[in-house]
Design a protein around this motif. Structure first.
Motif, PDB file in Angstrom:
ATOM      1  N   SER A 790      19.824  11.539  99.960  1.00  0.00           N
ATOM      2  CA  SER A 790      20.699  12.435  98.899  1.00  0.00           C
ATOM      3  C   SER A 790      20.029  13.168  97.815  1.00  0.00           C
ATOM      4  CB  SER A 790      21.813  11.375  98.311  1.00  0.00           C
ATOM      5  OG  SER A 790      22.369  10.603  99.259  1.00  0.00           O
ATOM      6  N   ARG A 791      18.955  12.524  97.140  1.00  0.00           N
ATOM      7  CA  ARG A 791      18.387  13.285  96.401  1.00  0.00           C
ATOM      8  C   ARG A 791      17.347  14.334  96.953  1.00  0.00           C
ATOM      9  NH1 ARG A 791      15.933   8.601  92.338  1.00  0.00           N
ATOM     10  NH2 ARG A 791      17.876   7.486  91.855  1.00  0.00           N
ATOM     11  N   SER A 863      15.670  24.290 105.815  1.00  0.00           N
ATOM     12  CA  SER A 863      14.258  23.726 105.400  1.00  0.00           C
ATOM     13  C   SER A 863      13.620  24.472 104.497  1.00  0.00           C
ATOM     14  CB  SER A 863      13.279  24.177 106.728  1.00  0.00           C
ATOM     15  OG  SER A 863      13.582  25.427 107.031  1.00  0.00           O
ATOM     16  N   GLY A 864      14.285  25.605 103.904  1.00  0.00           N
ATOM     17  CA  GLY A 864      13.683  26.473 102.934  1.00  0.00           C
ATOM     18  C   GLY A 864      14.186  25.874 101.632  1.00  0.00           C
ATOM     19  N   GLN A 865      14.992  24.912 101.451  1.00  0.00           N
ATOM     20  CA  GLN A 865      15.382  24.517 100.139  1.00  0.00           C
ATOM     21  C   GLN A 865      14.568  23.473  99.577  1.00  0.00           C
ATOM     22  OE1 GLN A 865      19.287  23.049 101.349  1.00  0.00           O
ATOM     23  NE2 GLN A 865      20.544  24.315 100.328  1.00  0.00           N
ATOM     24  N   PRO A 866      14.562  23.431  98.207  1.00  0.00           N
ATOM     25  CA  PRO A 866      13.515  22.416  97.479  1.00  0.00           C
ATOM     26  C   PRO A 866      13.781  21.074  97.721  1.00  0.00           C
ATOM     27  CG  PRO A 866      15.032  23.373  95.854  1.00  0.00           C
ATOM     28  CD  PRO A 866      15.460  24.279  97.196  1.00  0.00           C
ATOM     29  N   ARG A 867      12.876  20.041  97.648  1.00  0.00           N
ATOM     30  CA  ARG A 867      12.924  18.883  97.904  1.00  0.00           C
ATOM     31  C   ARG A 867      12.530  18.080  96.771  1.00  0.00           C
ATOM     32  NH1 ARG A 867      15.450  20.714 101.405  1.00  0.00           N
ATOM     33  NH2 ARG A 867      15.051  20.418 103.721  1.00  0.00           N
ATOM     34  N   VAL A 868      13.410  17.095  96.362  1.00  0.00           N
ATOM     35  CA  VAL A 868      12.925  16.224  95.286  1.00  0.00           C
ATOM     36  C   VAL A 868      11.969  15.187  95.793  1.00  0.00           C
ATOM     37  CG1 VAL A 868      13.717  14.596  93.655  1.00  0.00           C
ATOM     38  CG2 VAL A 868      15.148  16.440  94.357  1.00  0.00           C
TER      39      VAL A 868
END
Length: 986
Positions: A790-791, A863-868
């Motif tokens: 989720s994060r 895949s292009g979105q930022p990951r926490v």
């Protein structure tokens, strides 16, 4: 003919090895790739004297107390013998010397080198040298004419050259060999040999034959061959009498020819088929020592004094001669009755070899078949025998193709010699001082020398029993040791039966010893002790069980000859020959029995896996009761009960050996802690008894792929942890008490590794792999994975994980009774170590609905979105976001990372605001705990500022148990999900 093949022993590290005898025959001297020269009094010598001559030793020669060696430092050195004191350098080359040889008087040394030169040096004055130039490639071998006039050399340029020493010129050159550019790449070493004494013949190995050239005329006068030889001959050596010639081949064959009759009178086969790279005759002619390219040394003891008589008689009885002009069938010159024919041979072994056409290695021999001729006394003869002027019988008969067909020769795989029975944890029985048993209980030593014939028993824990000294009057050769008794056995003799003796020192009565005689013709082959029982396997394929007090119990037959067996508690593990192996392989079978209230067979006759062309070297149980074993290649395997009783490799001891001649002698295995206890043995497979060897501890490592990567390391650590903790379920099912705390720690370790692998897979965008990992997790670890997903804004993954969490929650509810309704859902706890602080089914449903609601209106993160990245708050204990720990480091209890509360903005008591996502997130367990206990901390320390209050709270929170901290986290999750759901639905 009667012969005795001495067992091979490891001599040097893998690579080229040479051997020779001293003039008296008292010592065997070897050199090898490890740079050492070793002086052996016999093959049984466990402590040979050694001389280090360089990084590598390529060749050696010994004559009249002088030892000459060719080493990797491009020198030919000389040492005194047998003292081994350096005596100077004879000569130098621009590269390393490949072969050295003495002349018959010991006054000269010849040396060939990789720089294409041959040098002849005077031993008394090394300045007196002659250099022979003419080869166009590295020199392979050199040999002196016994009369000291000529010297022969072979080279990688394909030529064999005879030199005149005084004139330093070539007498003749034969292009016989295959050309190559380096000594190490040569197809054959082509070690030449001149006939001693008369110096009549020069023997030259050429492919699979030996050419004999006559001294003086230099004519090719004879060829020695054998139809069974298929690999090139590497080295030849004359017997001291000059009548026999021995040859060793690349394929491991050893042949001995009678030069007069041209018959191959003896054939041997290297037990593992390794290349024979050196041969040496004992000065008495009764023994041949040889070495191979694996650094092993062996010998064949054979009396060759009567071979000439045998071959001569055989030659006169039946002789096949091919004449180039014509053939006819004629009667033998002598016809004898059958009883006289049998008297021609001294023993049954000769009859077998000649009548059946078989060698002593069971290799078939070609025999000519004379069409439909039924008369056994007829054979092919020429019209006329020419007078033989050669006093040595070296005349060569003209060769022609036979007119009759030959029987086909079997060229398939050859059977392997079956491994002999042995006791695990013991050293060879032929040693005068040896370990009869070394296991986790203690050590049993045997002494059999001129002073004493006794047995010493020593216990690692003296609380079990004090040390014992026993007189070995019966000649016991086998032993086993447990915390209840010492078990001994001796072989039978002409007068006495094989005996089994048990010293039951744990008995409460005064009679602590019993003995039993095995039936006549039955010898003990293997024995072991268990908890309250004794087992002995015998030569009649019988296994006999006794109680520890001497009561005879069950008896049953084994499927094949026993190799070894071990016992542990109620378990008995038996290894036996289930069939004949081929091409160096052993075909072994395994039986695993359990003696308890209900006797059962856990493994019945399954094939026993070994490394390629290896044999069993150790068998035992771990301290926790799991069967394991080690083969001769150093691979340790352990029984995997959770995978259908398969065998899993868990360690390769060869990977930690510094030299290929070094080995580890295993004495014990522990699963918790993971330890392989063994003794390092330099240049040998087993340790000496004195001084007492030190025990080393090796780590375990599963041979998984890519263990240098972070993913591979965590995978190896996970599955090794799973394998090494399978014993908990086996012991529990067998009625034993187990260490529940240790089991809980192992499961916690596995779940933490799964969560780390989950995080790594998320980072690599392997969402399918994440789901596979979640299937292996427990329910509350799956909830952590849901939070992580989720994060990381992977809502599709989180939704799939929530379905897995719901399934696991339902499974938990089915496995245990319902708790009272008045108890809050979030505080209910189950009894199993895997289910502590788990969520209820209702709570998981709320989470599923919540995640489905979030995913219904929004697409999953691309895949292009930022990951926490700062996700594993519950899996780290550092103040900053810590990287994943590498495999092998100890895991710590999960600790929640504290976050400072926001003081300016009023928010719900169940949520906090995230700057990264602009959303409200659930509070951590620490924040909830801090809100409850803030007043208490301020009352205790009224002078603290806000930052100091948080530090004090962090210190107190860390003193809480991991269970209480996780409970606070779960409570925060529940309140958050309920708050969100009620807010969205009014």
């Amino acid at each position: 003919m009667p012969c005795e093949r001495k067992p091979m022993r490891y001599d040097h590290s893998e690579g080229h090895t040479e051997v020779c005898f001293d003039d008296s025959g008292k010592f065997i001297v070897t050199c090898g790739n490890d740079g050492d020269v070793r002086i052996w009094e016999s093959l049984d010598d466990d402590d040979p004297k050694f001389i280090t001559v360089g990084e590598k030793a390529y060749s050696l020669a010994l004559k009249k107390g002088k030892l000459v060696t060719a080493s990797s430092n491009n020198t030919v050195q000389i040492h005194t013998f047998p003292d081994g004191d350096p005596d100077g350098i004879l000569t130098r080359f621009t590269t390393h010397a490949t072969h050295v040889a003495f002349n018959s008087s010991g006054s000269r040394v010849a040396a060939g080198s990789s720089d294409f030169m041959v040098k002849v040096v005077e031993v008394s004055d090394s300045s007196q040298q002659k250099t022979l130039r003419g080869h166009e490639a590295p020199v392979l071998s050199v040999t002196f004419d016994p009369k000291d006039d000529f010297l022969a050399s072979a080279s990688c340029d394909g030529s064999v050259v005879v030199w005149n020493i005084e004139e330093q010129t070539q007498v003749i050159s034969w292009p016989l060999l295959q050309k190559t550019n380096d000594f190490s790449n040569a197809k054959s070493l082509c070690r030449l040999a001149w006939q001693p004494g008369t110096a009549k013949f020069l023997a030259v190995p050429v492919e699979t034959k030996v050419h004999l050239y006559e001294r003086g005329s230099w004519d090719h006068v004879s060829t020695l061959s054998d139809d069974l030889l298929t690999q090139p001959i590497n080295v030849v050596a004359w017997s001291p009498c000059g009548k026999f010639l021995a040859a060793g081949s690349v394929g491991g064959s050893l042949n001995v020819w009678d030069v007069n009759s041209k018959l191959c009178v003896e054939r041997y086969k290297h037990e593992k088929g390794f290349t024979v790279c050196s041969l040496a005759w004992h000065p008495s002619g009764s023994q041949i020592a040889y070495t191979d390219t694996e650094g092993c040394l062996a010998s064949i003891v054979q009396s060759f004094s009567d071979i000439s008589y045998h071959s001569f008689k055989f030659f006169n009885v039946i002789l096949l001669i091919f004449d180039s002009r014509r053939f006819h069938v004629a009667q033998a010159p002598e016809k004898k009755p059958a009883e006289d024919y049998d008297a021609l041979f001294d023993d049954d072994d000769d009859d077998r070899l000649m009548d059946e056409g078989l060698s002593d290695t069971n290799s078939p021999v070609k025999k000519p078949v004379a069409g439909d001729d039924d008369d056994d006394d007829d054979f092919l003869m020429p019209d006329k025998f020419g007078d033989d002027d050669d006093d040595t019988g070296s005349a060569v008969m003209p060769a022609a193709a036979p007119l009759v067909p030959l029987r086909p020769v079997y060229e398939g795989p050859l059977p392997s010699a079956p491994q002999k029975a042995f006791q695990p944890g013991s050293t060879p029985a032929h040693l005068t001082h040896r370990f009869m048993m070394w296991n986790s209980v203690g050590i049993v030593r045997g002494y059999n020398d001129e002073q004493d014939n006794a047995i010493d028993v020593e216990f690692h824990d003296t609380a079990v029993h004090h040390a014992m000294h026993l007189t070995n009057s019966l000649g016991h050769t086998m032993a086993d040791l447990s915390q209840e008794a010492v078990l001994l056995a001796c072989p039978s003799t002409d007068e006495l039966a094989s005996k089994l003796q048990c010293l039951h020192f744990s008995s409460w009565d005064t009679n602590k010893e019993w003995m039993v005689d095995l039936p006549k013709g039955e010898d003990a082959r293997a024995l072991c002790l268990g908890q309250g029982w004794v087992a002995v396997a015998t030569s009649t394929l019988t296994l006999r069980l006794f109680s520890i007090g001497g009561l005879q119990r069950e008896i049953f037959s084994l499927p094949g000859p026993v190799v070894c067996m071990v016992g542990h508690g109620e378990q008995l593990l038996i290894i036996y020959h289930r069939a004949t192996g081929f091409d160096g392989e052993q075909a072994l079978g395994v039986q695993l029995l359990q003696f308890g209230r209900r006797k059962r067979q856990l493994i019945n006759g399954e094939p026993f896996p070994l490394s390629l062309k290896s044999y069993l070297s150790w068998l035992g149980f771990t301290a926790e009761g799991t069967p394991c074993y080690v083969d001769s290649e150093g691979v340790v395997r352990m029984l995997n009960r959770s995978l259908g009783n398969t065998w899993t490799p868990v360690c390769n001891t060869r990977e930690t050996c510094k030299s290929k001649s070094d080995h580890y002698w295993v004495v014990g295995v522990h699963e918790n802690p993971q330890q392989l206890r063994c003794i390092p043995c330099k240049g040998s497979r087993y340790p000496p008894t004195l001084p007492r060897p030190a025990v080393a501890i090796l780590p375990f490592k599963l041979p998984l792929c890519q263990t240098t990567t972070e993913k591979g390391q965590m995978e190896e650590q996970l599955w090794r942890s799973v394998l090494f903790h399978n014993h908990y379920s086996f012991l529990s099912s067998s009625g034993y008490e187990i260490d529940e705390e240790g089991q809980s720690r192992s499961q916690k370790e596995q779940q933490e590794l799964l969560m780390k692998m989950f995080a790594l897979s998320c980072k690599l965008e392997r969402e399918f792999r994440c789901v596979e990992l979640a299937e292996l997790m427990t329910q509350n670890v799956v909830t952590l994975a849901i939070r992580y997903a989720s994060r990381s804004r992977r809502m599709a993954l989180a939704q799939r994980l929530s379905e897995i969490a719901l399934e696991k929650a339902n499974q938990v509810q089915e496995e245990e009774p319902e708790e009272p309704e008045e108890e809050p859902e979030y505080s209910r706890r189950t009894s199993g170590p895997e289910r502590r602080t788990c969520f209820s089914g209702r709570m998981v449903k709320v989470m599923v609905e919540y995640l489905q609601m979030l995913g219904a209106g929004k697409p999953s993160a691309s895949s292009g979105q930022p990951r926490v990245t700062n996700i594993l708050d519950n899996m780290t204990s550092s103040k900053k976001s810590a990287p994943l720990r590498s495999a092998g480091k100890p895991n710590k209890d999960p600790v929640l990372k504290p976050l400072a509360p926001r003081t300016k903005t009023k928010v719900s008591s169940t949520q906090k605001y995230s700057k990264h996502t602009n959303k409200w997130l659930p509070k951590t367990g620490f924040q909830l705990w801090l809100e409850e206990n803030r007043k208490t901390i301020i009352a205790d320390h009224p002078d603290l500022e806000e930052t100091d209050v948080i530090k004090e709270a962090m210190g107190r929170f860390r003193t809480l148990s991991a269970e209480d901290r996780l409970q606070g986290t779960n409570l925060g999750n529940v309140l958050f999900f309920r708050h969100t759901w009620s807010k969205r639905h009014g």
